[in-house]
Design a protein around this motif. Structure first.
Motif, short mmCIF file in Angstrom:
data_model
loop_
_atom_site.label_atom_id
_atom_site.label_comp_id
_atom_site.label_asym_id
_atom_site.label_seq_id
_atom_site.Cartn_x
_atom_site.Cartn_y
_atom_site.Cartn_z
N PHE A 156 0.83 -1.21 0.00
CA PHE A 156 0.00 0.00 0.00
C PHE A 156 0.86 1.25 0.00
CE2 PHE A 156 0.20 -1.04 4.58
CZ PHE A 156 0.62 0.18 5.10
N HIS A 157 0.26 2.30 -0.53
CA HIS A 157 0.94 3.59 -0.64
C HIS A 157 0.03 4.66 -0.07
CE1 HIS A 157 3.70 1.66 -3.45
NE2 HIS A 157 2.62 1.10 -3.96
N SER A 158 0.61 5.49 0.76
CA SER A 158 -0.10 6.66 1.24
C SER A 158 0.75 7.83 0.80
CB SER A 158 -0.22 6.61 2.76
OG SER A 158 -0.39 7.92 3.27
N SER A 159 0.15 8.72 0.04
CA SER A 159 0.93 9.81 -0.51
C SER A 159 0.31 11.14 -0.14
CB SER A 159 1.01 9.65 -2.04
OG SER A 159 1.74 10.71 -2.57
N THR A 160 1.09 11.98 0.53
CA THR A 160 0.68 13.36 0.82
C THR A 160 1.88 14.24 0.53
OG1 THR A 160 1.44 13.37 3.11
CG2 THR A 160 -0.80 12.57 2.73
N PRO A 161 1.66 15.55 0.37
CA PRO A 161 2.81 16.43 0.10
C PRO A 161 3.88 16.32 1.20
CG PRO A 161 0.76 17.60 -0.27
CD PRO A 161 0.38 16.28 0.31
N LEU A 162 3.49 15.99 2.42
CA LEU A 162 4.45 15.96 3.52
C LEU A 162 5.21 14.65 3.63
CD1 LEU A 162 2.70 17.80 6.49
CD2 LEU A 162 4.70 18.51 5.18
N GLU A 163 4.54 13.55 3.32
CA GLU A 163 5.19 12.27 3.55
C GLU A 163 4.59 11.18 2.65
OE1 GLU A 163 7.53 10.90 7.17
OE2 GLU A 163 5.44 10.87 7.77
N ASP A 164 5.48 10.33 2.14
CA ASP A 164 5.04 9.14 1.43
C ASP A 164 5.29 7.94 2.33
OD1 ASP A 164 4.21 10.34 -0.88
OD2 ASP A 164 6.20 10.29 -1.81
N ILE A 165 4.29 7.09 2.41
CA ILE A 165 4.42 5.90 3.24
C ILE A 165 4.15 4.67 2.36
CG2 ILE A 165 3.56 4.68 5.27
CD1 ILE A 165 2.51 7.48 6.25
N ASP A 166 5.09 3.74 2.36
CA ASP A 166 4.93 2.51 1.58
C ASP A 166 5.18 1.32 2.49
OD1 ASP A 166 4.81 3.84 -1.02
OD2 ASP A 166 6.91 4.34 -0.60
N ALA A 167 4.43 0.26 2.26
CA ALA A 167 4.70 -0.97 2.99
C ALA A 167 4.27 -2.14 2.14
CB ALA A 167 3.94 -0.97 4.31
N GLU A 168 4.91 -3.28 2.39
CA GLU A 168 4.53 -4.45 1.61
C GLU A 168 4.56 -5.71 2.45
OE1 GLU A 168 7.33 -4.29 -1.59
OE2 GLU A 168 8.88 -5.30 -0.43
N ASN A 169 3.78 -6.66 2.00
CA ASN A 169 3.62 -7.93 2.70
C ASN A 169 3.69 -9.03 1.64
OD1 ASN A 169 2.65 -10.19 4.03
ND2 ASN A 169 1.11 -9.05 5.20
N ASP A 170 4.67 -9.92 1.78
CA ASP A 170 4.86 -10.99 0.79
C ASP A 170 4.38 -12.34 1.29
OD1 ASP A 170 5.98 -9.64 -1.41
OD2 ASP A 170 7.84 -9.41 -0.29
N LYS A 171 3.59 -12.31 2.35
CA LYS A 171 3.16 -13.58 2.93
C LYS A 171 1.65 -13.66 3.03
CE LYS A 171 7.36 -14.11 5.70
NZ LYS A 171 7.90 -12.74 5.58
N VAL A 172 1.00 -13.25 1.96
CA VAL A 172 -0.45 -13.22 1.97
C VAL A 172 -0.99 -14.57 1.47
CG1 VAL A 172 -2.49 -12.07 1.06
CG2 VAL A 172 -0.42 -10.75 1.58
N THR A 173 -1.95 -15.11 2.19
CA THR A 173 -2.57 -16.36 1.79
C THR A 173 -3.85 -16.04 1.03
OG1 THR A 173 -1.69 -17.49 3.71
CG2 THR A 173 -3.54 -18.53 2.63
N SER A 174 -4.05 -16.76 -0.09
CA SER A 174 -5.28 -16.56 -0.84
C SER A 174 -5.72 -17.87 -1.46
CB SER A 174 -5.06 -15.52 -1.95
OG SER A 174 -6.22 -15.42 -2.75
N VAL A 175 -7.04 -18.05 -1.52
CA VAL A 175 -7.61 -19.21 -2.21
C VAL A 175 -8.68 -18.69 -3.15
CG1 VAL A 175 -8.88 -21.36 -1.99
CG2 VAL A 175 -7.18 -20.75 -0.26
N TRP A 176 -8.65 -19.20 -4.38
CA TRP A 176 -9.67 -18.82 -5.36
C TRP A 176 -10.27 -20.10 -5.91
CZ3 TRP A 176 -8.37 -17.69 -11.06
CH2 TRP A 176 -9.55 -17.41 -11.77
N ASP A 177 -11.56 -20.21 -5.77
CA ASP A 177 -12.28 -21.34 -6.33
C ASP A 177 -12.86 -20.90 -7.67
OD1 ASP A 177 -14.07 -23.29 -7.05
OD2 ASP A 177 -14.68 -23.72 -4.98
N ALA A 178 -12.20 -21.29 -8.75
CA ALA A 178 -12.59 -20.79 -10.07
C ALA A 178 -13.99 -21.26 -10.46
CB ALA A 178 -11.57 -21.23 -11.12
N ALA A 179 -14.41 -22.40 -9.94
CA ALA A 179 -15.73 -22.93 -10.29
C ALA A 179 -16.84 -22.05 -9.72
CB ALA A 179 -15.86 -24.36 -9.79
N SER A 180 -16.72 -21.70 -8.45
CA SER A 180 -17.79 -20.92 -7.82
C SER A 180 -17.49 -19.43 -7.83
CB SER A 180 -17.98 -21.38 -6.37
OG SER A 180 -16.84 -21.00 -5.60
N GLY A 181 -16.24 -19.07 -8.09
CA GLY A 181 -15.83 -17.66 -8.07
C GLY A 181 -15.43 -17.18 -6.69
N ALA A 182 -15.59 -18.03 -5.70
CA ALA A 182 -15.27 -17.62 -4.33
C ALA A 182 -13.79 -17.27 -4.21
CB ALA A 182 -15.63 -18.72 -3.35
#
Lengths: 302, 183
Positions: free
Chosen positions: B32-58
């Motif tokens: 995510f990025h938060s951008s204002t004239p005073l400060e930019d804030i960035d952070a990242e997370n490389d350990k996100v779990t996700s499941v996608w069921d293509a049949a149901s779309g869930a």
């Protein structure tokens, strides 16, 4: 036939559940998470005078301005201590997340000091089981007063350079018990190469307790007490007791407190505190911490 | 041939089918990025779990708040302590549906625009979201899903004090990139 039917039923039930259950991630099962260490047991690397179990982050430079006014019982003449002041200016730097080093210069006895602090163990929130944080601080200080002004001055005593040096070793064992409450116990020893009289011990053994209670997200109440084991110091030296508030505003932490110690390095506040709380020998004081990120450590790419 | 051996495979087929339509990752990327004239804030997370069921779309995401890494250590501490209260609310999750792509598209290489709708739970507060994303199928059949959407801290009960109001954007841009593999 019976087991077959059971299997058939179970199989149908599984298909059903696979479609109906909306908790897809729950079905993956819990993965063993990477270690998550507890953070921010204290707002800054000092409780008040003494070290907290926190370190400055890797690559972070912390500029610290510590200030103690005079004793409050100086009365209106001394504007309740605000006329007088002693200062320690210091820089701390986080070499790694576990190792920090720092230097400082105090007006009290014109002393320069330096220290290194290493966190051997870190309290763990998830993925590991360490219940406490353990750190060791090794510090050294040296007065730069003229030879005839050092506390141990006497005419026939040679002013060896080594006389001016003292060391302090402290072990910090602490735990963030909850989001709000942290406590640490710190046994330690202050070694003074030279002392004023034979009534003073060269090695002063002490133990201190320090805690913080978070009052709001950005305000915390801190207290610390240094107990010097009896028989090591002349009677007029007192144990150091300090109580204060941490106020956090973005990149700054302001610590406002009351303490009976004048100096802001180990030898001074552990072995040379003369203030007596019951007499009103209390300093109002503050520490200001301002951090600068001077180096951004590379994060391992996954 | 008895009944058992005759029918056993029939019960296994639907099981296998369901499993084949599912995709997952434990190393998804959210930044995510938060951008204002005073400060930019960035952070990242490389350990996100996700499941996608293509049949149901869930579609589901789950991530640990503490796993967000910032450039400045103090920002990370404030993020966890003062804003996200990650000890009390350790995870952020999304549950919803991904639509606009079917089994036919997944079978051939290409980039497909999809829509995503569901509920984000952040800082213990739920908020429904609707956004667009892309699903890219490469020549080897590898599937990558991406999306960019805004999150407003105040929608999730995250109070930003006046003193730092000008340093934190009102709408924070969130980027999601998932490299899925078949379950």
């Amino acid at each position: 036939m019976r087991p077959f039917l059971l299997f058939a039923l179970a199989s149908v039930a599984m298909i059903h559940s696979a479609h109906a259950q909306d908790d897809l991630i729950g079905q993956l099962g819990e993965e063993k998470s990477a270690p998550v260490y507890s953070t921010a047991a204290f707002k800054t690397t000092r409780v008040i005078n003494g070290h907290s179990l926190e370190n400055t982050g890797h690559g972070v430079l912390d500029f610290r301005i510590n200030h103690r006014f005079g004793f409050i019982n100086g009365g209106a003449q001394e504007f309740f201590g605000l006329d007088g002041a002693t200062v320690r200016l210091g820089f701390d730097y986080g070499v790694t997340d576990r190792l920090m080093v720092g230097i400082g210069r105090s007006g009290f006895q014109k002393t320069v000091d330096g220290f290194a602090k290493y966190r051997f163990l870190q309290q763990c929130d998830a993925g590991c089981s360490m219940p406490v944080t353990l750190a060791v601080v090794a510090a050294s200080s040296m007065t730069t007063l003229p030879a005839n002004q050092v506390p141990w001055y006497s005419e026939d005593r040679m002013d060896y350079f080594t006389n001016r040096i003292s060391y302090a070793f402290t072990v910090i064992v602490g735990r963030k018990f909850s989001d709000k409450f942290s406590f640490q116990l710190n046994p330690g020893v202050v070694h003074r190469n030279l002392v004023a009289s034979s009534a003073d011990a060269n090695d002063v053994i002490h133990i201190s307790g320090a805690g913080r209670m978070k009052l709001t997200k950005r305000i915390a109440l801190n207290a610390e007490y240094f107990y010097v084991l009896r028989g090591q110091l002349p009677e007029h030296y007192k144990n150091s007791l300090s109580v204060g508030f941490d106020l956090e505003t973005g990149g700054h932490v302001f610590q406002l407190h009351f303490t009976n110690s004048t100096g802001m390095f180990e030898r001074a506040y552990i072995t040379e505190t003369v203030g007596d709380w019951s007499n009103g020998d209390i300093h109002f004081g503050f520490n200001i911490s301002r951090v600068f990120t001077v180096h951004t450590p590379k994060r391992p790419k996954s | 041939m008895n009944l058992r051996t005759k029918f056993l495979p029939l019960f296994l087929i639907p099981l296998a089918l369901t499993a084949q339509d599912r995709y997952m990752t434990r190393t998804g990327h959210v930044e995510f990025h938060s951008s204002t004239p005073l400060e930019d804030i960035d952070a990242e997370n490389d350990k996100v779990t996700s499941v996608w069921d293509a049949a149901s779309g869930a579609l589901e995401f789950s991530m640990l708040i503490k796993a967000f890494a910032f450039e400045k250590a103090l920002m990370q501490e404030h993020f966890n302590e003062d804003y996200m209260e990650s000890t009390t609310f350790p995870k952020a999750t999304f549950k919803g549906k991904l639509s606009g792509i079917g089994a036919d598209e997944l079978a051939k290489a290409g980039t497909y625009i999809v829509s995503v709708e569901g509920t984000i739970t952040l800082h213990g507060v739920e908020k429904s979201v609707k956004t667009e994303g892309t699903v890219t199928v490469d020549a080897h059949g590898a599937i990558q899903a991406t999306s960019t959407f805004p999150i407003r801290p105040e929608d999730h009960g995250i109070r930003i004090p006046g003193l730092v109001r000008t340093k934190i954007a009102e709408a924070i841009e969130v980027k999601v990139r998932m490299d899925y593999r078949k379950m």
